[in-house]
Design an enzyme around this catalytic site. Structure first.
Site: not given
Lengths: 466, 133
Positions: A364, A389, A205, A97, A236
């Protein structure tokens, strides 16, 4: 591996010496607490890190962040820098990704105001931002339009009216990577990405509405425009199917090319080519274009979230971009090596750039805290300007599904005041908070190691996912 | 069962084995299609593909990736494959299946990670395949 062989260099930094394995060209280093090495050693991430340390042209050390876990070829949470003349580029060192990353939006509203509207807000954002398996977006781009997005990233979205004036100034690299070549993207990859702009996808995501529940550094928080109780939106996602296809295409090309360059590897997912080679340059051009696609994606999602926000709270309510940072990317950056400044190709796979003064966004898992940090000078000296990350997965999807049902998980999250809009019950339970490592422990290592400092902690109010 | 799914922390691990290369390729495709969970199958479709690769492992992964991208971009699920030619370094094949509305599982890529297609002492071809989901 036997973690007794790990040497502690300083607090929170451990090393596997170069002579641990005959093929290692540099040592491997791990940022961790006393306890974390045991967790990390429970999978193959350290073995993978040593494989990275054996790649041609690597400089100084192969690095693992405290959220490291086993990946394909390179571990996730890994950083490695290679010489531009003698080094390689590896799609596996960036991840499938490409430019998966995080964007944080700041609102002018406080938690008390938004809390009464979270279910409506979650439904409205969920309707505006398509998510889930195979969901396409509202734009389907013709070839020439897609090429402009691939070449100009978030800047192209601004040209199309999907950005506010200062959005681009708050994106890593201004939301557009130089050297992107749309012609380096295959027909397959373009086909997969054509209708995916403005979509979240599935897996981990999400779009998350949260609030600032703790401020650690009041001065820096003020400078960033962050205040206690302020409501935020975290996005995200990455380059969707297009990025995955670019990785697939170029891993395949490099597997074929490696014998020509006399490169042999313990794992084909480490497939690489000399950076200066035609194969290396083709991948770098394609990776930059896929990175631009990801920034365009997060920009269009931002525009859709703003529309939802104003539908719920009124046309005057703004959402400004605090920052947007990639955590799957390779970039040319300069570092001092043996007293000389050298341009290096820094691979970050599941690692966030953390340049001094730059906001560092660490998401998180669903239902747990996220963090805003600020990069420190020490990151340049010890981690090639990189940080962790996220929390990193600790439990398989199957085990997570077996442990809790969607109804119970939803009830537990709602009891914590978190509204949920999820397209798939299965995907929802797979992302249960207990399936991830402890984000607080991961961020503590980064803070205490001096790579980046905690500025604020965010708690979720509403989570939208596929 | 010619293919079985095993535990993996983040993604999906499939083991596949067969008496012949053809059997392994055919069953690996069937496993991937089952994993994708196609929704509402419709009209019959066929797609022709031709691939070459440095060895059998790379050929199998490339074959599955080629089928995957066709599945995702054309919204088709392939339940069968007929090989005009299949060697360790190349294939010419016709995929057969049905058009679908979509898929229940988001398979993003078929990886080379852990893949090593080889003959076991039993004479069977076997390998592990990790799907990025």
């Amino acid at each position: 591996m036997d973690i007794a062989r790990l040497q502690k260099i300083e607090d929170y930094l451990w090393e596997i010496p170069q002579d641990f394995r005959g093929d290692m060209r540099v040592p491997a280093r791990i940022f961790a607490t006393e306890r974390l090495p045991r967790d990390i050693a429970s999978d193959r991430s350290l073995e993978q890190l040593m494989n990275v340390a054996a790649l041609p042209g690597i400089r100084e050390y192969a690095l693992a962040m405290p959220d490291v876990h086993e990946g394909y070829g390179f571990p996730v949470g890994g950083v490695a820098a290679f010489g531009l003349e003698d080094g390689i580029i590896s799609p596996g060192g960036i991840g499938y990704d490409i430019n998966c990353g995080v964007r944080l939006l700041l609102s002018g509203l406080r938690k008390e105001v938004v809390a009464a509207h979270t279910h409506n807000l979650a439904r409205t954002i969920f309707a505006e931002v398509p998510s889930g398996t195979g969901r396409g977006g509202t734009l389907s781009l013709k070839d020439e339009e897609l090429d402009l997005v691939l070449a100009r990233g978030a800047k192209r979205m601004a040209e199309l009216g999907y950005a506010e004036d200062d959005d681009l100034a708050h994106i890593e690299s201004g939301g557009v990577l130089p050297g992107a070549d749309p012609a380096a993207i295959s027909v397959h990859a373009k086909s997969r990405g054509r209708d995916q702009l403005g979509t979240i996808g599935a897996g981990n995501h999400f779009v998350e509405v949260g609030f600032v529940d703790e401020v650690f550094d009041a001065k820096m928080a003020h400078r960033m425009g962050i205040a206690l109780g302020q409501v935020t939106v975290l996005i995200h996602t990455g380059s969707r199917g297009l990025g995955h296809q670019v990785a697939t295409d170029h891993i395949r090309a490099m597997v074929r090319a490696m014998p020509k360059y006399h490169i042999t590897l313990p794992d084909r997912e480490l497939a690489c080519a000399p950076f200066k080679s035609p194969e290396g340059q083709a991948y770098f051009s394609a990776m930059n274009a896929a990175g631009n696609f990801a920034w365009a994606n997060r920009q269009l999602i931002t525009a859709r979230v703003r529309r939802a926000w104003q539908a719920v709270f009124g046309a005057g309510e703004k959402l400004s971009v605090l920052y947007d940072v990639a955590h799957n990317i390779a970039k040319i950056e300069s570092y001092e090596i043996d007293g000389k400044v050298e341009g290096l190709l820094v691979h970050r796979k599941g690692a966030t750039r953390a340049f001094p003064g730059q906001p560092v966004l660490i998401p998180g898992s669903m239902g747990t805290a996220s963090y805003v940090l600020v990069g420190e000078k020490k990151s340049l000296a010890t981690s090639f300007g990189s940080s962790c990350h996220g929390a990193g997965r600790a439990m398989s999807r199957t085990k997570a599904r077996a442990r809790i049902g969607a109804k119970q998980l939803r009830a537990e999250l709602e009891a914590q005041g978190i509204a949920i809009a999820a397209g798939s019950r299965r995907g929802f339970t797979e992302e249960a908070p207990f399936a991830y490592k402890d984000i607080d422990a991961v961020v503590s290592v980064i803070h205490d190691a001096g790579i980046a400092s905690r500025v604020a902690r965010l708690r979720p109010l509403a989570v939208m996912k596929g | 069962m010619p293919y079985t799914f095993k535990a993996h922390v983040a993604d999906v691990r499939m083991q596949v084995s067969g008496r012949t290369l053809r059997a392994v390729f055919k069953d690996a495709l069937a496993g991937m299609t089952a994993l994708a969970k196609p929704r509402s199958p419709g009209a019959r479709v066929t797609r022709d593909i031709a691939l070459s690769a440095p060895d059998a492992t790379a050929l199998l992964i490339d074959f599955l990736n080629e089928a995957l991208v066709l599945m995702l971009t054309r919204r088709e699920a392939y339940s069968a494959v007929v090989f005009e030619h299949l060697g360790e370094r190349g294939l010419v094949a016709r995929l057969a299946g049905k058009s679908v509305e979509g898929f229940g599982e988001d398979i993003k890529a078929v990886t080379y990670h852990e893949a090593a297609l080889a003959r076991a002492p039993s004479g069977f071809w076997q390998t592990t395949i990790i799907f990025d989901v």
